[in-house]
Design a protein around this motif. Structure first.
Motif, PDB file in Angstrom:
ATOM      1  N   ILE A   1      -3.067   6.505  13.884  1.00 49.80           N
ATOM      2  CA  ILE A   1      -4.476   6.508  13.490  1.00 49.80           C
ATOM      3  C   ILE A   1      -4.547   6.568  11.977  1.00 49.80           C
ATOM      4  O   ILE A   1      -4.000   7.495  11.353  1.00 49.80           O
ATOM      5  CB  ILE A   1      -5.224   7.707  14.092  1.00 49.80           C
ATOM      6  CG1 ILE A   1      -5.188   7.646  15.629  1.00 49.80           C
ATOM      7  CG2 ILE A   1      -6.673   7.742  13.598  1.00 49.80           C
ATOM      8  CD1 ILE A   1      -5.774   8.871  16.310  1.00 49.80           C
ATOM      9  N   LEU A   2      -5.190   5.571  11.383  1.00 48.75           N
ATOM     10  CA  LEU A   2      -5.389   5.530   9.934  1.00 48.75           C
ATOM     11  C   LEU A   2      -6.879   5.668   9.667  1.00 48.75           C
ATOM     12  O   LEU A   2      -7.671   4.785  10.001  1.00 48.75           O
ATOM     13  CB  LEU A   2      -4.841   4.219   9.352  1.00 48.75           C
ATOM     14  CG  LEU A   2      -3.355   3.940   9.625  1.00 48.75           C
ATOM     15  CD1 LEU A   2      -2.940   2.599   9.014  1.00 48.75           C
ATOM     16  CD2 LEU A   2      -2.475   5.063   9.078  1.00 48.75           C
ATOM     17  N   GLN A   3      -7.269   6.775   9.066  1.00 50.85           N
ATOM     18  CA  GLN A   3      -8.681   7.043   8.838  1.00 50.85           C
ATOM     19  C   GLN A   3      -9.211   6.245   7.644  1.00 50.85           C
ATOM     20  O   GLN A   3      -8.451   5.774   6.788  1.00 50.85           O
ATOM     21  CB  GLN A   3      -8.903   8.535   8.614  1.00 50.85           C
ATOM     22  CG  GLN A   3      -8.499   9.417   9.783  1.00 50.85           C
ATOM     23  CD  GLN A   3      -9.445   9.333  10.967  1.00 50.85           C
ATOM     24  OE1 GLN A   3     -10.478   8.675  10.909  1.00 50.85           O
ATOM     25  NE2 GLN A   3      -9.091   9.996  12.063  1.00 50.85           N
ATOM     26  N   SER A   4     -10.527   6.134   7.571  1.00 48.56           N
ATOM     27  CA  SER A   4     -11.176   5.286   6.572  1.00 48.56           C
ATOM     28  C   SER A   4     -10.751   5.633   5.147  1.00 48.56           C
ATOM     29  O   SER A   4     -10.665   6.807   4.770  1.00 48.56           O
ATOM     30  CB  SER A   4     -12.690   5.419   6.686  1.00 48.56           C
ATOM     31  OG  SER A   4     -13.151   4.902   7.913  1.00 48.56           O
TER      32      SER A   4
ATOM     33  N   SER B   1      -8.554  10.407   5.806  1.00 45.75           N
ATOM     34  CA  SER B   1      -9.330   9.540   4.931  1.00 45.75           C
ATOM     35  C   SER B   1      -8.969   9.761   3.463  1.00 45.75           C
ATOM     36  O   SER B   1      -8.716  10.884   3.024  1.00 45.75           O
ATOM     37  CB  SER B   1     -10.824   9.784   5.131  1.00 45.75           C
ATOM     38  OG  SER B   1     -11.157  11.134   4.913  1.00 45.75           O
ATOM     39  N   CYS B   2      -8.920   8.654   2.737  1.00 45.81           N
ATOM     40  CA  CYS B   2      -8.679   8.655   1.287  1.00 45.81           C
ATOM     41  C   CYS B   2      -7.330   9.264   0.906  1.00 45.81           C
ATOM     42  O   CYS B   2      -7.171   9.773  -0.211  1.00 45.81           O
ATOM     43  CB  CYS B   2      -9.815   9.354   0.534  1.00 45.81           C
ATOM     44  SG  CYS B   2     -11.411   8.564   0.771  1.00 45.81           S
ATOM     45  N   SER B   3      -6.361   9.208   1.795  1.00 41.55           N
ATOM     46  CA  SER B   3      -4.995   9.607   1.457  1.00 41.55           C
ATOM     47  C   SER B   3      -4.195   8.379   1.054  1.00 41.55           C
ATOM     48  O   SER B   3      -4.492   7.260   1.473  1.00 41.55           O
ATOM     49  CB  SER B   3      -4.314  10.300   2.647  1.00 41.55           C
ATOM     50  OG  SER B   3      -4.872  11.573   2.858  1.00 41.55           O
ATOM     51  N   SER B   4      -3.164   8.595   0.234  1.00 34.23           N
ATOM     52  CA  SER B   4      -2.332   7.496  -0.269  1.00 34.23           C
ATOM     53  C   SER B   4      -0.861   7.780   0.022  1.00 34.23           C
ATOM     54  O   SER B   4      -0.373   8.882  -0.243  1.00 34.23           O
ATOM     55  CB  SER B   4      -2.514   7.325  -1.778  1.00 34.23           C
ATOM     56  OG  SER B   4      -3.845   6.948  -2.083  1.00 34.23           O
ATOM     57  N   ILE B   5      -0.198   6.779   0.563  1.00 32.67           N
ATOM     58  CA  ILE B   5       1.250   6.844   0.754  1.00 32.67           C
ATOM     59  C   ILE B   5       1.839   5.658   0.006  1.00 32.67           C
ATOM     60  O   ILE B   5       1.636   4.506   0.381  1.00 32.67           O
ATOM     61  CB  ILE B   5       1.629   6.789   2.243  1.00 32.67           C
ATOM     62  CG1 ILE B   5       0.957   7.935   3.005  1.00 32.67           C
ATOM     63  CG2 ILE B   5       3.143   6.851   2.406  1.00 32.67           C
ATOM     64  CD1 ILE B   5       1.201   7.907   4.505  1.00 32.67           C
ATOM     65  N   ASP B   6       2.545   5.935  -1.096  1.00 35.39           N
ATOM     66  CA  ASP B   6       3.043   4.873  -1.969  1.00 35.39           C
ATOM     67  C   ASP B   6       4.305   4.235  -1.418  1.00 35.39           C
ATOM     68  O   ASP B   6       5.134   4.901  -0.787  1.00 35.39           O
ATOM     69  CB  ASP B   6       3.346   5.444  -3.358  1.00 35.39           C
ATOM     70  CG  ASP B   6       2.092   5.881  -4.096  1.00 35.39           C
ATOM     71  OD1 ASP B   6       0.982   5.501  -3.669  1.00 35.39           O
ATOM     72  OD2 ASP B   6       2.228   6.612  -5.102  1.00 35.39           O
TER      73      ASP B   6
END
Length: 345
Positions: free
Chosen positions: A176-179, A216-221
């Protein structure tokens, strides 16, 4: 408060949880609610002793609770050793989101000719799927989401609206990838020549295991060379930053606003509280819990609970303590001299 998207009975609820109950098997159950707010057609749960006071007056159709509280329950009860886990399982029955999914490609979506879409895929309005993408069965791509070239998305994965999966990313099943989250953006890599910065191309990717959730609004580089890897069943809250080449072990959980610097490895079954910061190139072993707002600057090799920083206090007390903190080195030296003087006598 939740409402059922379809008709359920108390017997259905008990069967889903694999528990016994006493009461009307055909009692309609139309939702979940708190002990205090539950109506006669809703199930409530008791997982925190702080709410025990509301049990005697609940109007719920039934209550999910631990056996130790069963004798105090005035309505039919569903007893489980872990009632909060039971609540989690029941919540899936009342989630209206899957019922709203419409399979197929929305007319405004843009899908590359060579993209491969599995059975039952839903691609919603204004989504973009670039060349070489592979979507498994029953994948949902939310409105406005973008999946970059050559990415692979596993079966039953859901991208909510406005998710960005960059190129060359691998996402497992039931993710699940939130907005607003971004998976596979460039890592923070620059070389300085004394006058300015030169960007380092980020040549790796990101691999997410099965059953991962990203808030939501998390970043995985993406990795600089190798991949950034998130293990199976990892749960990541909102506004979390995971830098390039980080590795997170299976079943770990990261609360909101955690920041992990590059090339750090977090073990399995770890829990990082809200606002925790991990410096780069560290190793955190399995079974570590770091409490909220802690800063970790050294590797941790023994499982357990770790903390740093101080709790909130009045500003007056904090100012006094801050002054004393600056004096600690001198105080330690004075104490050492006193101890040496005492031993010499």
């Amino acid at each position: 408060m939740t409402h059922a998207p379809h008709h359920l009975t108390l017997a259905d609820i008990a069967r889903h949880l694999d528990v016994d109950f006493e009461g009307d098997a055909e009692q309609p159950i139309r939702g979940l609610a708190t002990l205090k707010e539950a109506a006669p057609d809703q199930v409530a749960f008791l997982a925190n002793r702080a709410y025990l006071k509301d049990l005697a007056t609940t109007k719920a159709a039934a209550v999910l609770l631990h056996p130790e509280h069963g004798k105090n329950c005035p309505v039919p009860r569903l007893e489980m050793a872990n009632p909060y886990l039971g609540y989690a399982k029941l919540s899936q029955l009342f989630d209206p989101l899957p019922a709203r999914d419409v399979t197929g490609i929305h007319p405004t979506a843009v899908v590359a000719d060579d993209a491969m879409l599995g059975k039952g895929v839903s691609v919603q309005a204004h989504a973009v799927i670039e060349a070489g993408v592979v979507l498994g069965e029953r994948v949902v791509v939310g409105a406005g989401s973008v999946i970059g070239a050559d990415s692979v998305i596993g079966d039953d994965t859901r991208l909510h609206a406005n998710v960005t999966v960059c190129h060359g990313v691998v996402v497992g099943k039931r993710v699940i990838l939130q907005s607003g989250c971004v998976i596979g953006g460039d890592g923070f890599g620059f070389a300085h020549d004394g006058a300015g910065w030169h960007k380092i191309a980020q040549l790796g990717g990101v691999v997410l295991g099965d059953d991962v959730e990203v808030g939501s609004c998390s970043s995985i580089d993406r990795g600089a060379l190798g991949d950034t890897v998130i293990g199976n069943d990892v749960k990541i809250d909102s506004q979390v930053q995971i830098a390039h080449n980080v590795i997170i072990g299976d079943h770990s959980a990261l609360a909101g606003c955690v920041g992990i610097a590059g090339s750090t490895t977090v073990g399995k079954h770890c829990m990082l509280g809200g606002g925790v910061g991990l410096s780069g190139h560290l190793t955190i072993c399995d079974g570590v819990q770091v409490t909220g707002m802690s800063l970790v600057t050294n590797s941790i090799h023994e499982p357990g609970v770790y903390s740093s920083g101080t709790g909130a206090m009045s500003n007056t007390q904090w100012r006094k303590n801050a002054v004393r903190f600056k004096q600690l080195d001198e105080i330690a030296k004075r104490l050492s001299r006193l101890e040496k003087s005492h031993r010499s006598k």
